[in-house]
Design a protein around this motif. Structure first.
Motif, PDB file in Angstrom:
ATOM      1  N   ASP A  24       0.812  -1.102   0.109  1.00 47.71           N
ATOM      2  CA  ASP A  24      -0.045  -0.095  -0.133  1.00 47.71           C
ATOM      3  C   ASP A  24       0.937   1.252   0.156  1.00 47.71           C
ATOM      4  O   ASP A  24       0.668   2.284  -0.912  1.00 47.71           O
ATOM      5  CB  ASP A  24      -0.908  -0.147   1.260  1.00 47.71           C
ATOM      6  CG  ASP A  24      -1.901   1.007   1.408  1.00 47.71           C
ATOM      7  OD1 ASP A  24      -1.616   2.225   1.653  1.00 47.71           O
ATOM      8  OD2 ASP A  24      -3.013   0.756   1.183  1.00 47.71           O
ATOM      9  N   ARG A  28       1.343   4.120  -2.982  1.00 47.34           N
ATOM     10  CA  ARG A  28       1.204   5.597  -2.485  1.00 47.34           C
ATOM     11  C   ARG A  28       2.301   6.494  -2.959  1.00 47.34           C
ATOM     12  O   ARG A  28       2.349   7.595  -3.472  1.00 47.34           O
ATOM     13  CB  ARG A  28       0.728   5.869  -1.185  1.00 47.34           C
ATOM     14  CG  ARG A  28      -0.801   5.267  -0.604  1.00 47.34           C
ATOM     15  CD  ARG A  28      -0.994   5.588   0.526  1.00 47.34           C
ATOM     16  NE  ARG A  28      -2.333   4.686   0.840  1.00 47.34           N
ATOM     17  CZ  ARG A  28      -3.620   5.063   0.494  1.00 47.34           C
ATOM     18  NH1 ARG A  28      -3.912   6.298   0.203  1.00 47.34           N
ATOM     19  NH2 ARG A  28      -4.547   4.391   0.881  1.00 47.34           N
ATOM     20  N   LYS A  84      -7.365  -5.574  -3.578  1.00 45.81           N
ATOM     21  CA  LYS A  84      -7.477  -4.600  -2.814  1.00 45.81           C
ATOM     22  C   LYS A  84      -6.333  -3.274  -3.247  1.00 45.81           C
ATOM     23  O   LYS A  84      -6.581  -2.379  -3.442  1.00 45.81           O
ATOM     24  CB  LYS A  84      -7.199  -4.777  -1.139  1.00 45.81           C
ATOM     25  CG  LYS A  84      -7.046  -3.555  -0.345  1.00 45.81           C
ATOM     26  CD  LYS A  84      -6.567  -4.025   1.080  1.00 45.81           C
ATOM     27  CE  LYS A  84      -6.301  -2.626   2.046  1.00 45.81           C
ATOM     28  NZ  LYS A  84      -5.697  -3.243   3.235  1.00 45.81           N
ATOM     29  N   GLU A  87      -7.350  -2.007  -6.730  1.00 40.28           N
ATOM     30  CA  GLU A  87      -8.423  -0.616  -6.394  1.00 40.28           C
ATOM     31  C   GLU A  87      -7.797   0.505  -5.965  1.00 40.28           C
ATOM     32  O   GLU A  87      -8.058   1.594  -6.106  1.00 40.28           O
ATOM     33  CB  GLU A  87      -9.393  -1.242  -5.594  1.00 40.28           C
ATOM     34  CG  GLU A  87     -10.248  -2.377  -5.995  1.00 40.28           C
ATOM     35  CD  GLU A  87     -11.275  -2.687  -4.880  1.00 40.28           C
ATOM     36  OE1 GLU A  87     -11.383  -2.199  -3.813  1.00 40.28           O
ATOM     37  OE2 GLU A  87     -11.937  -3.614  -5.114  1.00 40.28           O
ATOM     38  N   LEU A  88      -6.704   0.453  -4.951  1.00 39.97           N
ATOM     39  CA  LEU A  88      -5.980   1.704  -4.557  1.00 39.97           C
ATOM     40  C   LEU A  88      -5.307   2.227  -5.675  1.00 39.97           C
ATOM     41  O   LEU A  88      -5.226   3.369  -6.013  1.00 39.97           O
ATOM     42  CB  LEU A  88      -5.047   1.145  -3.338  1.00 39.97           C
ATOM     43  CG  LEU A  88      -3.912   2.216  -2.986  1.00 39.97           C
ATOM     44  CD1 LEU A  88      -4.949   3.372  -2.439  1.00 39.97           C
ATOM     45  CD2 LEU A  88      -3.059   1.716  -2.020  1.00 39.97           C
ATOM     46  N   LEU A  90      -5.977   2.212  -8.893  1.00 42.68           N
ATOM     47  CA  LEU A  90      -6.728   2.798  -9.837  1.00 42.68           C
ATOM     48  C   LEU A  90      -7.377   4.218  -9.250  1.00 42.68           C
ATOM     49  O   LEU A  90      -7.433   4.979  -9.904  1.00 42.68           O
ATOM     50  CB  LEU A  90      -7.927   1.920 -10.224  1.00 42.68           C
ATOM     51  CG  LEU A  90      -7.458   0.749 -11.018  1.00 42.68           C
ATOM     52  CD1 LEU A  90      -8.829  -0.349 -11.359  1.00 42.68           C
ATOM     53  CD2 LEU A  90      -7.053   1.248 -12.176  1.00 42.68           C
ATOM     54  N   SER A  91      -7.817   4.042  -7.798  1.00 41.29           N
ATOM     55  CA  SER A  91      -8.236   5.327  -7.165  1.00 41.29           C
ATOM     56  C   SER A  91      -7.153   6.493  -7.193  1.00 41.29           C
ATOM     57  O   SER A  91      -7.713   7.482  -7.236  1.00 41.29           O
ATOM     58  CB  SER A  91      -8.641   4.929  -5.774  1.00 41.29           C
ATOM     59  OG  SER A  91      -7.427   4.754  -4.875  1.00 41.29           O
ATOM     60  N   LEU A  92      -5.932   6.265  -7.391  1.00 35.20           N
ATOM     61  CA  LEU A  92      -4.642   7.008  -7.297  1.00 35.20           C
ATOM     62  C   LEU A  92      -4.222   7.374  -8.913  1.00 35.20           C
ATOM     63  O   LEU A  92      -3.260   8.105  -9.024  1.00 35.20           O
ATOM     64  CB  LEU A  92      -3.533   6.610  -6.740  1.00 35.20           C
ATOM     65  CG  LEU A  92      -4.006   6.321  -4.941  1.00 35.20           C
ATOM     66  CD1 LEU A  92      -2.686   5.748  -4.278  1.00 35.20           C
ATOM     67  CD2 LEU A  92      -3.969   7.752  -4.411  1.00 35.20           C
ATOM     68  N   ALA A 115      -9.526  -4.177 -13.869  1.00 30.65           N
ATOM     69  CA  ALA A 115      -8.562  -3.508 -12.800  1.00 30.65           C
ATOM     70  C   ALA A 115      -6.932  -3.875 -13.477  1.00 30.65           C
ATOM     71  O   ALA A 115      -6.097  -3.055 -13.065  1.00 30.65           O
ATOM     72  CB  ALA A 115      -8.421  -4.043 -11.215  1.00 30.65           C
TER      73      ALA A 115
END
Length: 156
Positions: A24, A28, A84, A87-88, A90-92, A115
Motif C-alpha cells: 500500500d 502511494r 485491494k 483498487e488503490l 486505480l483510485s490514485l 483492474a
C-alpha cells in the motif's frame, strides 16, 4: 497514450515482502512520484522454484531463517490482496500491471478483471511458450521482457 509519450512503471515486484501494508505504501509513493503504473510479480512458488532450491536456508526480515520455498510462499500476496491493491492504484490514477511467472499465476491474475491494465511476461519465462501463448490469448496488452534472453530465444 500517444506515440512518443513516456510511460513510467514503478517496479514494486515483491519488495513488499508479502506485507499488504508495505505494498500500500509503495503504491502511494509511486503515485506521489507521478508514475503511470505500478507493477507487481505473481508466481506459484511450488511451480517456479526449482526443487533443488526448496530447502536452501536463508535469513529473512520477517520470518527469521527459513527454507527458500517458505520464503517464496511468504512473499506471495493473495488474489484478495491484489484486488485491494489494484483498487488503490486505480483510485490514485495508476495502471495496475502484474508480471506472471506461471499459468496458475496468470489465471489468478486474470481474476482482477478490468483492474488489470496489462500482463507482463518476465524475461526468465520468455521460453515458457505455453505461458506466452496463453497470455497472448487474453484481451490485454502484453509486456514481453527480453532482458535475460539470447537473440535465439527472442526470435523463436
Amino acid at each position: 497514450m500517444t506515440p512518443g509519450q513516456t510511460y513510467v512503471i514503478a517496479e514494486i515486484g515483491r519488495n513488499h515482502n508479502g506485507q499488504v501494508d508495505v505494498a500500500d505504501k509503495l503504491i502511494r509513493a509511486a503515485a506521489m512520484a507521478k508514475v503511470n503504473a505500478v507493477k507487481f510479480q505473481k508466481r506459484t512458488p511450488r511451480i517456479c522454484v526449482p526443487r533443488s532450491q526448496w530447502n536452501v536456508r536463508r535469513d529473512t526480515p520477517y520470518w527469521g531463517r527459513v527454507s527458500y520455498i517458505e520464503y517464496c510462499e511468504n512473499v506471495e500476496l493473495s488474489i484478495e490482496a491484489y484486488n485491494k491493491l489494484s483498487e488503490l492504484a486505480l483510485s490514485l490514477g495508476l495502471d495496475f500491471i502484474v508480471s506472471v511467472w506461471d499459468l496458475v499465476a496468470l489465471e489468478e491474475t486474470l481474476m482482477l478483471g478490468s483492474a488489470l491494465a496489462a500482463v507482463k511476461i518476465p524475461s526468465a519465462m520468455l521460453t515458457n511458450h505455453k505461458l506466452v501463448e496463453c497470455a497472448a490469448g487474453v484481451n490485454l496488452p502484453i509486456i514481453l521482457s527480453t532482458g535475460m534472453s539470447t537473440m535465439q530465444e527472442i526470435s523463436t
